[in-house]
Design a protein around this motif. Sequence first.
Motif, PDB file in Angstrom:
ATOM      1  N   VAL A 182      51.700  -1.441 -13.496  1.00 22.61           N
ATOM      2  CA  VAL A 182      52.887  -0.994 -12.762  1.00 22.61           C
ATOM      3  C   VAL A 182      52.487  -0.261 -11.492  1.00 22.61           C
ATOM      4  N   TYR A 213      51.322  -2.819  -8.931  1.00 22.49           N
ATOM      5  CA  TYR A 213      52.441  -3.607  -8.420  1.00 22.49           C
ATOM      6  C   TYR A 213      53.272  -2.804  -7.430  1.00 22.49           C
ATOM      7  N   GLY A 261      59.569  -8.876 -14.320  1.00 23.36           N
ATOM      8  CA  GLY A 261      59.842  -7.513 -13.877  1.00 23.36           C
ATOM      9  C   GLY A 261      60.876  -6.818 -14.740  1.00 23.36           C
ATOM     10  N   SER A 279      59.233  -5.879 -17.914  1.00 22.61           N
ATOM     11  CA  SER A 279      58.369  -4.732 -17.627  1.00 22.61           C
ATOM     12  C   SER A 279      59.181  -3.449 -17.553  1.00 22.61           C
ATOM     13  N   CYS A 281      60.853  -1.860 -11.796  1.00 23.50           N
ATOM     14  CA  CYS A 281      59.623  -1.172 -12.218  1.00 23.50           C
ATOM     15  C   CYS A 281      59.792   0.336 -12.223  1.00 23.50           C
TER      16      CYS A 281
END
Length: 109
Positions: A75, A78, A46, A49, A103
Amino acid sequence: MSDDDDTTTETEFREVVTMAPAELERWLDTEESRSVGQSDGGESTGHRSGRRIVEILRTKKADLTEADRAHMRKVVGYVRRHLAQRPQGDVSETRWRYSLMNCGHDPLD
């Protein structure tokens, strides 16, 4: 993918990523940010990301690649799944919120 699909991806991404690039960068520098997520001993998925999201947010629309759009779709999925699992009570200092913030989505905003 078609231009319509690209537009949908970009729109959905901008809807779920509620933090500005500088705000997300500041967050990613915190201990709380580094404390959540699955990791193989290094940086969590994460957190990595989140750094990629900052890059995407700073990329001109015309310069987005298919790999960028694939990450954007990931994204969006998620964040939507994670929001559906909201715990009860005050979430301000929870791993659930911190994971979403990695995120680029702060559920308290």
